[in-house]
Design a protein around this motif. Structure first.
Motif, PDB file in Angstrom:
ATOM      1  N   ARG A 280       0.838  -1.208   0.000  1.00  0.00           N
ATOM      2  CA  ARG A 280       0.000   0.000   0.000  1.00  0.00           C
ATOM      3  C   ARG A 280       0.877   1.264   0.000  1.00  0.00           C
ATOM      4  N   LEU A 281       2.025   1.205   0.696  1.00  0.00           N
ATOM      5  CA  LEU A 281       2.950   2.343   0.707  1.00  0.00           C
ATOM      6  C   LEU A 281       3.526   2.563  -0.690  1.00  0.00           C
ATOM      7  N   ALA A 282       3.925   1.464  -1.337  1.00  0.00           N
ATOM      8  CA  ALA A 282       4.490   1.561  -2.683  1.00  0.00           C
ATOM      9  C   ALA A 282       3.477   2.125  -3.670  1.00  0.00           C
ATOM     10  N   ALA A 283       2.213   1.833  -3.433  1.00  0.00           N
ATOM     11  CA  ALA A 283       1.166   2.348  -4.328  1.00  0.00           C
ATOM     12  C   ALA A 283       0.766   3.763  -3.967  1.00  0.00           C
ATOM     13  N   LEU A 286      -0.497   4.774   1.456  1.00  0.00           N
ATOM     14  CA  LEU A 286      -0.158   4.919   2.879  1.00  0.00           C
ATOM     15  C   LEU A 286       1.054   5.811   3.000  1.00  0.00           C
ATOM     16  N   THR A 287       1.162   6.544   4.102  1.00  0.00           N
ATOM     17  CA  THR A 287       2.362   7.317   4.395  1.00  0.00           C
ATOM     18  C   THR A 287       3.337   6.455   5.185  1.00  0.00           C
ATOM     19  N   VAL A 288       4.590   6.926   5.267  1.00  0.00           N
ATOM     20  CA  VAL A 288       5.610   6.199   6.032  1.00  0.00           C
ATOM     21  C   VAL A 288       5.207   6.105   7.498  1.00  0.00           C
ATOM     22  N   THR A 289       4.667   7.193   8.019  1.00  0.00           N
ATOM     23  CA  THR A 289       4.249   7.186   9.428  1.00  0.00           C
ATOM     24  C   THR A 289       3.171   6.129   9.666  1.00  0.00           C
ATOM     25  N   GLU A 290       2.210   6.055   8.739  1.00  0.00           N
ATOM     26  CA  GLU A 290       1.135   5.070   8.884  1.00  0.00           C
ATOM     27  C   GLU A 290       1.671   3.646   8.780  1.00  0.00           C
ATOM     28  N   LEU A 291       2.665   3.434   7.886  1.00  0.00           N
ATOM     29  CA  LEU A 291       3.246   2.094   7.772  1.00  0.00           C
ATOM     30  C   LEU A 291       3.983   1.718   9.047  1.00  0.00           C
TER      31      LEU A 291
END
Length: 590
Positions: A280-283, A286-291
């Motif tokens: 989801r981050l790669a797409a 999502l943000t880094v903080t959320e990951l």
């Protein structure tokens, strides 16, 4: 009144859920303690969640190139949460110990009171070691079950739901993955329940059996040595220990399988959630903080469930143990009424067509037994062993109830009397004298707790016991040991006679009361017993026929029935069953 009385059905087997319900229903104080423990566990979970969110935010700022100053307050907040958690953990342990101690105290109080109400009939259904296991070891399992597993189960469910809901807010797809894996965890106990239940039951049966056999061997050590059988008995105990070891290994294998399944699901859930978050981050969804928050909180969502697994592992044998406790508590109490025999003197006692068969025996101990004892009459029961003499006394005291017929005192069925009232009417001197570990004074005072020293001494003198008691190291304050083993058989018997004298009840049962008394003291003690029985309705059970020649009437018993009855002189002159018993006994003593 004379027919068969229905008995309450055997209590049904309890499930694990019923055990939990019964524990929660014991008292409001215990429920409040458990509620406080759950709140503490939830507060600990909250500190972990807060810590995860703060650490994720701190890492995101560092990765984003912000300076150390931007995370100072985050680090301080993490330290504060750790200090708060340390305090909560310390408080949790204390509350858990106090909660489990309160549950154990309440269980012991109820179980002891219940066993005392059930009386000898219930005690004879099992073995002493098994009963001791239930009374002591089974209740001790409440420590892990109540102090750890039960509150952790509630807190784990609530904590996992809260964390999963937060992850849903961050990303529904990740939340769904975590929820799916979380739902697998409750399925594992359902899948393993049958295996664990059967193996747990086998383990508990083996534990109780091995405990009972070892206790039996210790109590009978002198007999085993005298017959050179200790080696053989040791081999039998070794075989039982081996079987118990195999049962323990089978149970542990099932528990380890369950623990491994839990660890696998937790690892799988964490890995899948993290992989989904990374995609989801790669797409760009999502943000880094959320990951980072997902990374830290996914493991946190499973932490309460993992702690639940550890708590279950430490308390897996509690359910069958506590089931055994509650099954005893659910046993029906002996029925009793509120009638009053209205005594103004010694009462009458009657047995009307009594039928009684001991558990696991085919032949009745009493079969249509009928006997009427007049107020103040001294009646002696004689006959060969197994004729049913002691059973008559046990039914009078309501240690057992007849299958049909009835036993009455002054015309009132003993089942219609309060048990305390009935047993207050009867004093007993048994051939199997039992003295409790404690002082002579304490054992005598069982008959009359408020007795003065003068009353204790008067009873002891009448039983020819005062002189040997006074010669003991601490007199009446001498500790007699378990079962009175520091005294001789005759000394124990004389203390039992003094105890009956002190009770001063209107009905007297003498079950071979001078069986352990030496010849030098028998005449004096017999005289004391004759004095004691004067003005009381007396039932004398005897094998030594010389002790019943002063009875008003002799009842010769055989196979649970009366074979012959009448005054001693008439029976002796009649050359019947009593005369033959006397002749046989006189011949044996020559």
């Amino acid at each position: 009144m004379g027919g068969r009385r229905e008995t309450s059905p055997h209590p049904r087997t309890l499930s694990g859920e019923n055990v939990i319900t019964r524990l929660l229903a014991m008292s409001p104080r215990i429920r409040w303690r458990l509620a406080g423990l759950v709140l503490l566990l939830l507060s600990i979970t909250a500190t972990y969640i807060g810590q995860g969110v703060l650490v994720a935010q701190a890492l995101a700022r560092v990765f984003g190139g912000q300076g150390a100053g931007s995370i100072v307050w985050l680090v301080a907040a993490v330290v504060a949460l750790q200090l708060l958690r340390s305090g909560a953990l310390a408080v949790r342990d204390g509350v858990a110990l106090r909660t489990s101690a309160a549950v154990k105290a309440e269980l012991r109080r109820r179980l002891t009171a219940k066993l005392l109400r059930l009386g000898p009939a219930h005690a004879q259904r099992g073995r002493t070691g098994s009963a001791q296991t239930t009374l002591v070891d089974s209740i001790e399992t409440a420590d892990a079950y109540v102090g750890k597993f039960l509150p952790q189960m509630i807190a784990a469910v609530l904590g996992a739901v809260a964390v999963t809901a937060y992850l849903f807010m961050l990303d529904p797809l990740v939340g769904a993955v975590v929820l799916a894996c979380a739902l697998l965890l409750p399925v594992l106990p359902l899948l393993s329940d049958r295996v664990l239940r059967d193996r747990n039951a086998a383990w508990f049966r083996g534990y109780k059996g091995l405990y009972a056999e070892n206790l039996d061997a210790l109590q009978g050590m002198a007999t085993l040595k005298a017959f050179n059988a200790s080696g053989r008995r040791g081999a039998e105990l070794g075989h039982l220990a081996g079987q118990f070891c195999r049962d323990s290994i089978r149970l542990m294998a099932a528990v380890i399988g369950y623990v491994g399944g839990v660890a696998f699901v937790i690892g799988l859930g964490t890995a899948v959630a993290l992989g989904t978050g990374a995609l989801r981050l790669a797409a760009g969804e999502l943000t880094v903080t959320e990951l980072l928050i997902i990374l830290l909180l996914t493991a946190e969502s499973f932490r309460p469930l993992k702690e639940l697994e550890a708590a279950y592992h430490s308390s897996y044998n509690a359910v069958p143990s506590l089931k055994a406790v509650f099954e005893i508590l659910d046993s029906p109490d002996p029925a009793q009424g509120t009638a009053d025999p209205s005594l103004t003197g010694p009462p009458s006692v009657a047995f009307e067509d009594v039928l009684f068969t001991y558990r696991d025996r085919d032949r009745p101990a009493l079969d249509g037994f009928r006997l009427a004892i007049e107020p103040g009459e001294r009646v002696a029961l004689v006959g060969r062993s197994g004729a049913g003499k002691t059973t008559v006394a046990s039914l009078l005291l309501r240690f057992f109830d007849p299958e049909s017929g009835r036993v009455t005192v002054n015309g009132v069925d003993v089942r219609d009397l309060p048990l305390d009232r009935l047993r207050a009417l009867v004093a007993v001197v048994s051939q199997d004298t039992y003295l409790f570990h404690g002082t002579v004074r304490r054992n005598l005072a069982l008959a009359q707790p408020g007795a003065t020293d003068d009353q204790l001494e008067a009873a002891a003198r009448a039983a020819r016991a005062h002189d040997f008691i006074a010669a003991l190291p601490d007199g009446y304050d001498t500790v007699v040991g378990e079962r009175g083993l520091k005294l001789s058989g005759g000394e124990r018997q004389r203390i039992a006679i003094a105890r009956a004298l002190l009770k001063d009840a209107p009905i007297l049962v003498l079950d071979e009361a001078t069986s352990s008394v030496d010849a030098a003291n028998e005449a004096a003690i017999q005289h004391a017993l004759d004095t004691l029985s004067g003005g009381r309705t007396t039932l004398m059970i005897a094998h030594r026929l010389s002790t019943v020649r002063t009875a008003d009437r002799i009842i010769v018993m055989a196979d649970g029935l009366i074979a012959e009855a009448g005054p001693p002189g008439e029976l002796l002159a009649g050359q019947g069953a009593y005369a033959r018993l006397v002749a046989a006994q006189d011949g044996a003593t020559r």
